[in-house]
Each structure stands twice: as structure tokens, then as C-alpha cells.
Scaffold this active site. Sequence first.
Site, PDB file in Angstrom:
ATOM      1  N   GLU A  15       0.761  -1.252   0.064  1.00  0.00           N
ATOM      2  CA  GLU A  15       0.113  -0.267   0.298  1.00  0.00           C
ATOM      3  C   GLU A  15       0.961   1.158  -0.069  1.00  0.00           C
ATOM      4  O   GLU A  15       1.946   1.232   1.092  1.00  0.00           O
ATOM      5  CB  GLU A  15      -0.845   0.032   1.083  1.00  0.00           C
ATOM      6  CG  GLU A  15      -1.814   1.462   1.599  1.00  0.00           C
ATOM      7  CD  GLU A  15      -2.831   1.289   1.965  1.00  0.00           C
ATOM      8  OE1 GLU A  15      -3.225   0.147   2.415  1.00  0.00           O
ATOM      9  OE2 GLU A  15      -3.345   2.391   2.808  1.00  0.00           O
ATOM     10  N   LYS A 166     -22.184  -5.877   4.316  1.00  0.00           N
ATOM     11  CA  LYS A 166     -20.961  -4.888   3.159  1.00  0.00           C
ATOM     12  C   LYS A 166     -19.990  -6.453   2.555  1.00  0.00           C
ATOM     13  O   LYS A 166     -20.045  -5.789   1.344  1.00  0.00           O
ATOM     14  CB  LYS A 166     -19.652  -4.159   5.040  1.00  0.00           C
ATOM     15  CG  LYS A 166     -18.802  -4.288   3.160  1.00  0.00           C
ATOM     16  CD  LYS A 166     -17.380  -2.975   4.356  1.00  0.00           C
ATOM     17  CE  LYS A 166     -16.922  -3.611   4.702  1.00  0.00           C
ATOM     18  NZ  LYS A 166     -15.965  -1.984   5.501  1.00  0.00           N
ATOM     19  N   GLN A 177      -7.826  -3.736   8.399  1.00  0.00           N
ATOM     20  CA  GLN A 177      -6.359  -3.074   9.628  1.00  0.00           C
ATOM     21  C   GLN A 177      -5.436  -3.921   9.959  1.00  0.00           C
ATOM     22  O   GLN A 177      -5.296  -4.758  10.478  1.00  0.00           O
ATOM     23  CB  GLN A 177      -7.349  -2.400  10.855  1.00  0.00           C
ATOM     24  CG  GLN A 177      -6.339  -1.222  11.775  1.00  0.00           C
ATOM     25  CD  GLN A 177      -6.555  -0.045  10.670  1.00  0.00           C
ATOM     26  OE1 GLN A 177      -5.330   0.147  10.103  1.00  0.00           O
ATOM     27  NE2 GLN A 177      -7.408   1.300  10.236  1.00  0.00           N
TER      28      GLN A 177
HETATM   29  P1  FAD Z   1     -17.475   1.001   6.812  1.00  0.00           P
HETATM   30  O1  FAD Z   1     -17.400  -0.476   6.802  1.00  0.00           O
HETATM   31  O2  FAD Z   1     -18.849   1.836   7.004  1.00  0.00           O
HETATM   32  O3  FAD Z   1     -18.093   0.999   8.975  1.00  0.00           O
HETATM   33  C1  FAD Z   1     -17.619   1.537   9.430  1.00  0.00           C
HETATM   34  C2  FAD Z   1     -18.712   2.057  10.931  1.00  0.00           C
HETATM   35  O4  FAD Z   1     -19.747   1.835  10.835  1.00  0.00           O
HETATM   36  C3  FAD Z   1     -18.039   0.387  11.763  1.00  0.00           C
HETATM   37  O5  FAD Z   1     -18.134   1.391  13.351  1.00  0.00           O
HETATM   38  C4  FAD Z   1     -18.948  -0.748  11.834  1.00  0.00           C
HETATM   39  O6  FAD Z   1     -19.215  -1.501  12.277  1.00  0.00           O
HETATM   40  C5  FAD Z   1     -20.673  -0.278  11.478  1.00  0.00           C
HETATM   41  N1  FAD Z   1     -21.188   0.174   9.941  1.00  0.00           N
HETATM   42  C6  FAD Z   1     -21.082  -0.345   8.753  1.00  0.00           C
HETATM   43  N2  FAD Z   1     -22.145  -0.582   8.238  1.00  0.00           N
HETATM   44  C7  FAD Z   1     -23.392  -0.318   8.678  1.00  0.00           C
HETATM   45  C8  FAD Z   1     -24.478   0.072   8.990  1.00  0.00           C
HETATM   46  N3  FAD Z   1     -25.608  -1.060   8.154  1.00  0.00           N
HETATM   47  N4  FAD Z   1     -24.883  -0.007  10.048  1.00  0.00           N
HETATM   48  C9  FAD Z   1     -24.591   0.028  11.113  1.00  0.00           C
HETATM   49  N5  FAD Z   1     -22.852   0.127  11.250  1.00  0.00           N
HETATM   50  C10 FAD Z   1     -22.901   0.007  10.845  1.00  0.00           C
HETATM   51  N6  FAD Z   1      -9.303   6.072   5.147  1.00  0.00           N
HETATM   52  C11 FAD Z   1      -9.247   6.972   4.174  1.00  0.00           C
HETATM   53  O7  FAD Z   1      -9.368   8.459   4.196  1.00  0.00           O
HETATM   54  N7  FAD Z   1      -8.182   6.590   3.162  1.00  0.00           N
HETATM   55  C12 FAD Z   1      -8.288   5.361   2.946  1.00  0.00           C
HETATM   56  O8  FAD Z   1      -7.387   5.140   1.501  1.00  0.00           O
HETATM   57  C13 FAD Z   1      -7.884   4.901   4.270  1.00  0.00           C
HETATM   58  N8  FAD Z   1      -7.615   3.052   3.548  1.00  0.00           N
HETATM   59  C14 FAD Z   1      -7.878   2.274   4.060  1.00  0.00           C
HETATM   60  C15 FAD Z   1      -7.538   0.791   3.997  1.00  0.00           C
HETATM   61  C16 FAD Z   1      -7.606   0.173   5.047  1.00  0.00           C
HETATM   62  C17 FAD Z   1      -6.744  -1.787   4.356  1.00  0.00           C
HETATM   63  C18 FAD Z   1      -8.532   0.233   5.878  1.00  0.00           C
HETATM   64  C19 FAD Z   1      -8.243  -1.222   7.178  1.00  0.00           C
HETATM   65  C20 FAD Z   1      -8.794   1.250   6.178  1.00  0.00           C
HETATM   66  C21 FAD Z   1      -8.541   2.551   5.778  1.00  0.00           C
HETATM   67  N9  FAD Z   1      -8.618   3.492   5.544  1.00  0.00           N
HETATM   68  C22 FAD Z   1      -8.875   4.965   5.467  1.00  0.00           C
HETATM   69  C23 FAD Z   1      -9.416   4.212   7.270  1.00  0.00           C
HETATM   70  C24 FAD Z   1     -10.944   3.960   6.505  1.00  0.00           C
HETATM   71  O9  FAD Z   1     -11.343   4.924   6.231  1.00  0.00           O
HETATM   72  C25 FAD Z   1     -11.789   4.322   8.165  1.00  0.00           C
HETATM   73  O10 FAD Z   1     -10.922   3.031   9.464  1.00  0.00           O
HETATM   74  C26 FAD Z   1     -12.977   4.473   8.764  1.00  0.00           C
HETATM   75  O11 FAD Z   1     -13.245   4.764   9.214  1.00  0.00           O
HETATM   76  C27 FAD Z   1     -13.961   2.750   8.398  1.00  0.00           C
HETATM   77  O12 FAD Z   1     -14.000   2.732   6.977  1.00  0.00           O
HETATM   78  P2  FAD Z   1     -14.789   1.008   6.570  1.00  0.00           P
HETATM   79  O13 FAD Z   1     -14.611   1.137   5.274  1.00  0.00           O
HETATM   80  O14 FAD Z   1     -14.688   0.329   7.862  1.00  0.00           O
HETATM   81  O15 FAD Z   1     -16.010   1.311   6.867  1.00  0.00           O
END
Ligand code: FAD
Length: 292
Positions: A15, A166, A177
Site C-alpha cells: 500500500e 458489507k 487494519q
Molecule cells: P464501514 O464499513 O462503513 O464501517 C464504519 C463503522 O460503521 C463501523 O463501526 C461499522 O461497524 C459500522 N457499520 C458499517 N455498516 C453499518 C450498517 N449498515 N449499520 C450500522 N453500522 C454499520 N481512510 C481514508 O480516508 N483513505 C484511505 O485510503 C483509507 N484506506 C484504508 C485502508 C484499509 C485497509 C483500512 C483498514 C482502512 C482505511 N482507511 C482509509 C480508514 C477507513 O476509512 C476508516 O477506518 C473508517 O473509519 C471506516 O471505514 P470502513 O470502510 O471500514 O467503514
Amino acid sequence: MKVRDIAKKSVFSLEVFPPKKSYSPESISRIFDRLAALEPGFISVTYGAGGSNIQQNKTVELCRILKQDYHVEPVAHLTCFNSRKDEVLTMLELMKEQGIENILALRGDRSPDITPPGDFRYACELIDFIRSHTKEDEFDICAACYPEGHPECGSLKEDVLNLKHKVDAGVSLLISQLFFDNEDFYRFRELCDVAGIKVPIHAGIMPVTNKSQIERMVSTCGASLPKKLSRMMARYENNPQALMDAGISYATEQIVDLLASGVEGIHLYAMNRPKMAEKIKGNISSLLDARQ
Ligand code: FAD
């Protein structure tokens, strides 16, 4: 090539992030020349948390360079929380134009400086949106997962249920993570299995090479620091070379154990540091050859 096909052949990926200050074609090729030589299955490129400031967003540009100039398959990160739907559509068009086939679909972190437009609340909504606005099989979609649970979620179990939702929206591969205790990853993998999550889960590994950077990361992502690692950072924090050597050794130990336990992939947070990535790859090459 789609990530789901790459994952059948390769277990090692990297990455990178678009450099903020020193962005120039020369600085990019200095990094990519060396990372591409490590023959990763794919390289993912991060996306600013601020959303689709299209003028500033270099993610697609770096993905294009990886694909066209280095013949390395890129995975473009795409966040949604701070974007409007029309902005996401524009990004998808841009990706299509550049031949990008793989997206890591993310919610993105909350920012105190930005009021989200409210078009997307969760990554699963972005995945639904991509699926309904692109042709079937135009993009392969990856998503993020959290071995210790996402910090905003009440419990790991609840987070895994949200993750299942998801994945069911159409995810081919999960990237985790960072974590520093493999037992957290193994427990998480078991919970996913019980929840019926069957897509490959690649383990995100970040070598500790800078104490303050890791402490910052850990405070945002909620990963815990094992005593062994805290001791190591405290001992070598003022000796960058020693900290780098110790961090690489710790990450190598983690990867060796993960590979021995049958992990489906290692995603190394290379942080635009080719030297660190080269050392780690050198340490585990024969193990990767044995898996591929
Ligand atoms: P989600 O999957 O939407 O989850 C977020 C929260 O909402 C979680 O607590 C989950 O349990 C909850 N949730 C999910 N779906 C629902 C639902 N339907 N109903 C109720 N609750 C729900 N950030 C950046 O800004 N840029 C990047 O390039 C970036 N790259 C990343 C790469 C990796 C491999 C990882 C692990 C993280 C990265 N992040 C990045 C950080 C990420 O954007 C954050 O961790 C963010 O807070 C959550 O993103 P997510 O896509 O996992 O969210």
C-alpha cells in the site's frame, strides 16, 4: 486483472499513498521503481479522507502510472463519507477511463473540519452505489476489516455482523487494519468464518519504524500495542536505525507466523518506504515462493 484472480496466485501486496509535499514524477518513480521490483500481486493507493477533491486527488493518477508504466495491478482506494454521489460518479468515470479494475471501497474517517453532505453513511452504501452505477464485472471491490473491531462499533461481534452485510453487497477481498498481535487476527478470522464471511482476508502489516507515527495511527484506528512492542519502541525511539531494524524484525516475525497459519495474503503498509519493504520481502521471499 481483477483482484479476485490475483489473490489466487499471489499472497503479497503493498500500500502506498500520494505524497503530499514532494509530489513530482521523479519522486514517484523513485518509489515505484523499487516497489514494482518486489513483484507484489497488487499495489493499493490511498485516497484522501476529505473526499473527492478531484483536482487534488492523485490516487487515480498514481494507479494509472502503476498500471501503464510498471504493469503492476493497482487497487484504487475510494472513500464516500465526505463526498456527494455526483462526485463519486465522476471518480468512477475517471477510473474507467484509466483502465482501473479494482477499488477498495471505504467509508473514510470523520473529519472535524468537514460537514459530510450525507449522501453516504457506510461503505456498504458505496458498494451498492458502485454496483448499481457500473456494468457487471467492471470493477472488483475490496473492503476494509478490523481484527480488533472498528473503534466506533460497540463490539467486535457487532462489527463482524456489519462486515457480513458489507461483504454481501459484493466484495471479493478484505484487507485488514494493522494489528500487532496475531492472536487478534486469528480470533477475528474465526468470527468471520462463523458469520459466513468466505472471501479471502488479507492481513494488514505495518512495520514500526517511527514511534510517534505509530502512536498516532494506533490512537485513530484503536489497535492495541503489545507490551513487547511498547518495550521495543521505548528502548529504541531515539535511535532510528535500531528502531527500523527492530520494527522490521517484529513485522517479519508476525508475517512468518501468519503464513505458517495459512493466512490468505499479506498486505504490507509500505508507507512509500521502499527500503523497509525490500527488507521485509527479502526476509520472507522463500516463504512466499512456497505458498504461490
Ligand atoms: P464501514 O464499513 O462503513 O464501517 C464504519 C463503522 O460503521 C463501523 O463501526 C461499522 O461497524 C459500522 N457499520 C458499517 N455498516 C453499518 C450498517 N449498515 N449499520 C450500522 N453500522 C454499520 N481512510 C481514508 O480516508 N483513505 C484511505 O485510503 C483509507 N484506506 C484504508 C485502508 C484499509 C485497509 C483500512 C483498514 C482502512 C482505511 N482507511 C482509509 C480508514 C477507513 O476509512 C476508516 O477506518 C473508517 O473509519 C471506516 O471505514 P470502513 O470502510 O471500514 O467503514
